[in-house]
Write a protein that holds these residues in place. Structure first.
Motif, PDB file in Angstrom:
ATOM      1  N   ARG A  14      -2.917   7.319  -4.049  1.00 39.90           N
ATOM      2  CA  ARG A  14      -3.288   7.911  -2.761  1.00 39.90           C
ATOM      3  C   ARG A  14      -2.405   9.110  -2.456  1.00 39.90           C
ATOM      4  O   ARG A  14      -1.255   9.160  -2.838  1.00 39.90           O
ATOM      5  N   GLU A  16       0.823  -1.209   0.000  1.00 39.95           N
ATOM      6  CA  GLU A  16       0.000   0.000   0.000  1.00 39.95           C
ATOM      7  C   GLU A  16       0.857   1.258   0.000  1.00 39.95           C
ATOM      8  O   GLU A  16       0.512   2.270  -0.615  1.00 39.95           O
ATOM      9  N   ARG A  30       1.673   2.823  -3.400  1.00 42.94           N
ATOM     10  CA  ARG A  30       0.601   3.262  -4.300  1.00 42.94           C
ATOM     11  C   ARG A  30       0.375   4.778  -4.183  1.00 42.94           C
ATOM     12  O   ARG A  30      -0.752   5.263  -4.148  1.00 42.94           O
ATOM     13  N   ARG A  38      -9.288  -1.255  -0.253  1.00 41.27           N
ATOM     14  CA  ARG A  38      -9.235  -0.907  -1.680  1.00 41.27           C
ATOM     15  C   ARG A  38      -9.604  -2.087  -2.580  1.00 41.27           C
ATOM     16  O   ARG A  38      -9.582  -1.977  -3.799  1.00 41.27           O
TER      17      ARG A  38
END
Length: 508
Positions: A508, A388, A391, A470
């Motif tokens: 993000r 994560e 991203r 997500r």
């Protein structure tokens, strides 16, 4: 029976006299940009009755001077082709059987093979630069140490098979592999052995590269690769930038079908690969240490074959953790469930208990998503698993268009005024089989933890998907093999396709 006179009688024959199927294959001998008038300089040799390499060599020598040699047919299984090979520079072989033939250390620049069976052949040390293979079956052929600079492999007629093909230590600089998922572009077993091969400037975005051990030591520099292959390139030598591409560049470039691409430096490529390896590492463990398993149930879960139970156990622990963090979860109920679990004596009992408990806990955890009327979110295939933390930032923003275009599925959820969610989507699988998803109003079902829709035909409530951060997860793939009839009103797929877990790729 073959005679030299019969073969040469076709040396000046026009391809117009051939039947339609053969005409198509022979026309594929044309070089890119070759003018139609160049066909007058083709010497078409009818080798359909030939089995001897010496006979072929004689026909090649007797062809008119200044003519490009086009060899039609021939069955040379197991033959030593090194004599005719010396006469095949810039020639084209059509519908020729070359199974188990010997081409070791031959020098044949510009060789073009069309609908040829070059299976189980020996081509170690061969020097076939700037050649091309169209619809050619290569299964089992050994190109170890070969110089294949600039060669182009193009799938056609369902003929390209790379199973057990060795390109170990081969020079594949500027080589291209045009493989897709439709029948006319499909490469069978598209994962050749590329160990220690030089792939500088090559386009391997159409290859599967599924086995990391078959890519060890391969040199990548200005190489075009698919994002889904990066996880298997950890052992490659990346000496320069890589070009990520959503699919291979078509044989005849057309802006409409051009791939989406992004260039990353060698250091950036290594960062992505390392992150992908970390995120994709398979977690086959329960929520506890199997070395300390102390009860019959824990021992059963830790059995070598019970990976599904271990996944259930870890998943339940994570959902319970999220519940407690949200100030939810009935501790007394969880203890009662643990007590009932301890009474299980077999796998079926444990599996049923875990599935039922997960449904209860997911229902308590909540819908996982809230969309205002008209608000949408889209999920794509998870072809590049990344942590994560990766991203976001400039590198991720640069590669995300490639990830989206390369995705084999897309699902969009849109909020309705009444709080329900509409879902539309599609997916594509092998041989371009398709999936469709269409839901006007899905509502969260707290009894099961799934977003569900009611069948207009039967009134049955059908669980469809759930949202975890997500990710979107589907209760049914849509494939006929595992999708009940009532779900077919909302989700359906061809035989080779199915919906898989998706991911919101928005930076993000």
């Amino acid at each position: 029976m073959f005679t030299l006179a019969a073969a040469l009688s076709l040396a000046v024959q026009s391809p117009d006299q051939e039947d339609a199927a053969e005409l198509e294959a022979i026309e594929a001998c044309a070089l890119p940009g070759e003018a139609p008038g160049a066909r007058a300089k083709w010497a078409i040799i009818d080798a359909r009755a030939m089995t001897s390499p010496a006979d072929l060599a004689a026909a090649l020598r007797a062809a008119p001077a200044g003519h490009r040699r086009i060899v039609r047919g021939g069955s040379f299984q197991g033959a030593d082709m090194r004599e005719p090979a010396a006469l095949l520079a810039n020639a084209c072989l059509v519908s020729t059987d070359l199974d188990s033939t010997n081409w070791e250390n031959t020098i044949v620049p510009g060789l073009r093979l069309v609908r040829v069976a070059l299976t189980n052949a020996k081509a170690t040390g061969a020097r076939w630069s700037w050649g091309s293979m169209l619809g050619t079956n290569l299964a089992g052929t050994d190109f170890t140490g070969a110089d294949l600079y600039g060669i182009r492999f193009v799938s056609a007629w369902q003929g390209a098979d790379f199973g057990e093909v060795s390109f170990r230590a081969a020079n594949l600089t500027d080589a291209t592999f045009a493989c897709g998922i439709t029948v006319d572009e499909w490469c069978i077993n598209a994962a050749p052995d590329l160990t220690d091969a030089d792939l500088t400037g090559a386009d391997i975005s159409g290859l599967g590269l599924w086995d990391a051990q078959m890519n060890l030591g391969a040199t990548l520099n200005t190489t075009t690769v698919s994002p889904r292959s990066l996880v298997n390139l950890g052992g490659a030598r990346i000496t320069g930038p890589l070009r990520l591409a959503s699919h291979f560049t078509p044989t005849y470039p057309d802006p409409q079908y051009a791939p989406v691409t992004a260039t990353v430096s060698a250091e950036e490529a290594r960062t992505i690969i390392n992150g992908t390896l970390a995120a994709s590492a398979e977690v086959d463990r329960p929520s506890f240490d199997c070395a300390k398993a102390a009860t019959p149930v824990e021992t059963m879960i830790c059995d070598e074959e019970e990976y599904v139970l271990r996944r259930y156990d870890l998943e339940l622990a994570e959902v319970w953790r999220d519940l407690r963090a949200a100030g939810k979860g009935d501790l007394a109920a969880q203890r009662r469930w643990l007590k009932s679990r301890a009474a299980c004596a077999d796998r079926a009992c444990l599996s049923d208990l875990y599935e039922a408990r997960l449904a209860v806990l997911r229902g308590q955890l909540g819908p996982g998503i809230a969309l205002a009327p008209g608000q949408s979110v889209t999920y794509h295939g998870r072809l590049l698993p990344l942590p994560e933390a990766m991203r976001s930032g400039a590198l991720y923003e640069r590669i995300v268009p490639v990830l989206i275009d390369a995705s084999d599925q897309s699902v969009t959820l849109t909020g309705n005024p009444d709080g329900s969610i509409a879902a539309t989507g599609s997916a594509i699988g092998g041989n371009a089989h398709m999936c469709d998803l269409g839901v006007e109003a899905a509502r969260f079902d707290r009894a099961t933890g799934w977003w569900s829709a009611v069948s207009a035909e039967t009134g049955v409530k059908v669980p469809l998907f759930r949202i975890e951060g997500r990710r979107i997860l589907f209760r049914y793939s849509g494939n006929l093999g595992g999708t009940p009839e009532e779900a077919g009103e909302f989700i359906s797929c061809g035989a080779r396709a199915g919906f898989a877990d998706g991911l919101d790729l928005t930076p993000r």
